[in-house]
Design a protein around this motif. Sequence first.
Motif, PDB file in Angstrom:
ATOM      1  N   ILE A 143      -4.930   6.484   2.928  1.00  0.00           N
ATOM      2  CA  ILE A 143      -6.349   6.123   3.000  1.00  0.00           C
ATOM      3  C   ILE A 143      -7.180   7.299   3.523  1.00  0.00           C
ATOM      4  O   ILE A 143      -8.394   7.358   3.335  1.00  0.00           O
ATOM      5  CB  ILE A 143      -6.547   4.856   3.880  1.00  0.00           C
ATOM      6  CG1 ILE A 143      -7.907   4.225   3.617  1.00  0.00           C
ATOM      7  CG2 ILE A 143      -6.369   5.185   5.368  1.00  0.00           C
ATOM      8  CD1 ILE A 143      -8.098   2.861   4.280  1.00  0.00           C
ATOM      9  N   TYR A 145      -7.639   1.599  -1.391  1.00  0.00           N
ATOM     10  CA  TYR A 145      -7.399   0.715  -0.245  1.00  0.00           C
ATOM     11  C   TYR A 145      -8.518  -0.316  -0.064  1.00  0.00           C
ATOM     12  O   TYR A 145      -8.526  -1.040   0.926  1.00  0.00           O
ATOM     13  CB  TYR A 145      -7.211   1.545   1.028  1.00  0.00           C
ATOM     14  CG  TYR A 145      -5.996   2.450   0.956  1.00  0.00           C
ATOM     15  CD1 TYR A 145      -4.794   2.095   1.549  1.00  0.00           C
ATOM     16  CD2 TYR A 145      -6.037   3.654   0.257  1.00  0.00           C
ATOM     17  CE1 TYR A 145      -3.676   2.907   1.461  1.00  0.00           C
ATOM     18  CE2 TYR A 145      -4.928   4.484   0.154  1.00  0.00           C
ATOM     19  CZ  TYR A 145      -3.748   4.105   0.760  1.00  0.00           C
ATOM     20  OH  TYR A 145      -2.638   4.915   0.674  1.00  0.00           O
ATOM     21  N   LEU A 164      -8.428  -3.827   1.938  1.00  0.00           N
ATOM     22  CA  LEU A 164      -7.547  -3.805   3.115  1.00  0.00           C
ATOM     23  C   LEU A 164      -8.140  -4.656   4.247  1.00  0.00           C
ATOM     24  O   LEU A 164      -7.416  -5.268   5.029  1.00  0.00           O
ATOM     25  CB  LEU A 164      -7.384  -2.341   3.579  1.00  0.00           C
ATOM     26  CG  LEU A 164      -6.376  -2.048   4.672  1.00  0.00           C
ATOM     27  CD1 LEU A 164      -4.963  -2.387   4.206  1.00  0.00           C
ATOM     28  CD2 LEU A 164      -6.446  -0.571   5.081  1.00  0.00           C
ATOM     29  N   ALA A 195       0.895  -1.162   0.000  1.00  0.00           N
ATOM     30  CA  ALA A 195       0.000   0.000   0.000  1.00  0.00           C
ATOM     31  C   ALA A 195       0.931   1.207   0.000  1.00  0.00           C
ATOM     32  O   ALA A 195       1.170   1.837   1.012  1.00  0.00           O
ATOM     33  CB  ALA A 195      -0.906  -0.019   1.221  1.00  0.00           C
TER      34      ALA A 195
END
Length: 488
Positions: free
Chosen positions: A276, A285, A288, A240
């Motif tokens: 995020i 995201y 996640l 990420a």
Amino acid sequence: MPRDHITTSEKAACDALTPLLQQLGGYLDQYLEFNHPDAQTNTSTWQRELGGTLPENGIGAEQVIDLIGHHLIPNGSQIPKPGHTSYITTGATSIGTLTAFAGTVAAPQRFGLTAFHYLEELSLNWLQEMFGLSADMKGIYSSGGSVANLVAIGAARQQAFEKIGIDPSQQGAIKPCRIYASEACHHTIRRAAGVLGMGRASIVTIPTDAQGRMCAMSLKAQLDCDKRKDFLQVAIVANAGTTDTGAIDPLLRIGEMAREHGIWFHVDGAYGLPGILCDETSHLYNGLELADSVIVDSHKWLGAPVGIGATFVKDMDLLNRAFTQEEADYLEGTYSQDSKTTSMSDFGIPYHNLGVELSAPSRGAVVWALIQEIGKSGFKDRVTRHIDMARDLADDCEDHPDIELVVEPTLSIVCFRYVANGLDQDQLNQINKQIHQRLLKNGANMPSTTMIDGKLVLRPCFIGARTSHTQADDLLNEVLSIGKDLSQ
Ligand SMILES: *Cc1c(COP(=O)(O)O)cnc(C)c1O
């Protein structure tokens, strides 16, 4: 001589912090004006002043503070400068620095039922909530992304081996393993696999697309192919926010594949997890919530002093089985569960059994203070500002005939280069290298470089609390002016 006598030569200052701090604060504020020359310019002077030989006799705290103020601090790092955009590091904010210092004085360990210990769990819960992690995730602090990744991959290893009836913390990783990560994954993933006994060669790298994202189709093909072989499939690692370009892997698709194959899903958000918070990037995201483990570095986008990363997992007991240091008489033996009469009667959460450190500073108080100071909305604004800066710089690059935007930014990293007419790839790499050298020498705008498909690019990462739009504009202008100068 009385038995409790502390000799003059042994006596070290353990009090009088106020006057010393006041002095130190003055030196540090002056440093933060960034008027001093680069440490490289007068190496021999400060090395001589700071001393080369072992002192037989001490000089006392006041003299040490003096040396610190005159020779140590002014020859510190360029990293806290607003225009420093190299790598993914930045200077700490004041409140983070001061709270770390407070912890050093008032809570030299994170265990014991102290207010500092209370803030370890509370701040981890705040991070979990702020970054939209599953509500059932719990965290543990460590020194940074390297150790945070190690702890997460350790949990993955534990789960994968337990499924085949082996306890790897006792027996070792006694079967060939596979860990899947993109070509752009951080080096620390490979090292974690090595340290955890699975071997660096257990990492299978999956190709990335032009944006630097893991190619999900290639991952699928690799998983299917390995399934028929005798490998223990331990983890899939997604980014990420990659270190090179800030790319975010397709988390939802990768997470679903991990579920389908029954493989641990780890998300490395050391740099990028705070993205995020930005409305423009939050959708990246999605997925996640499928992660079994996630890491984030508080000392990157949150502006904590270096030495604070966090790992989040759903099953803390797995961490205990992977990392317990086992009971010690000198430690657990001194605690009494029945009579919690003092702060020393109970460890609180035994974090030392859930990671790889026993002694550790009180990091939670620092993160708590950072969040108390500006709240979730403050971090949202900072992250959004940096992401906007990257977008604006990218637009300016595209508009300028002498600049090539090499990768579209995802978060706050921009990869671009100076392009002069008629130069081939090698010459362009040369000139961009020279531009970079000149930027560092001038010392106002200091990006790093990286290689993208054979192109040497300038790579600013906007992350510092002090770094604002001015620095993005100044950087581009300086690159253009140096480039012009060099191509004449
Ligand atoms: C910075 C970084 C790391 C390593 O973190 P340290 O805090 O430097 O140990 C790991 N992964 C990613 C993606 C990073 O950006």
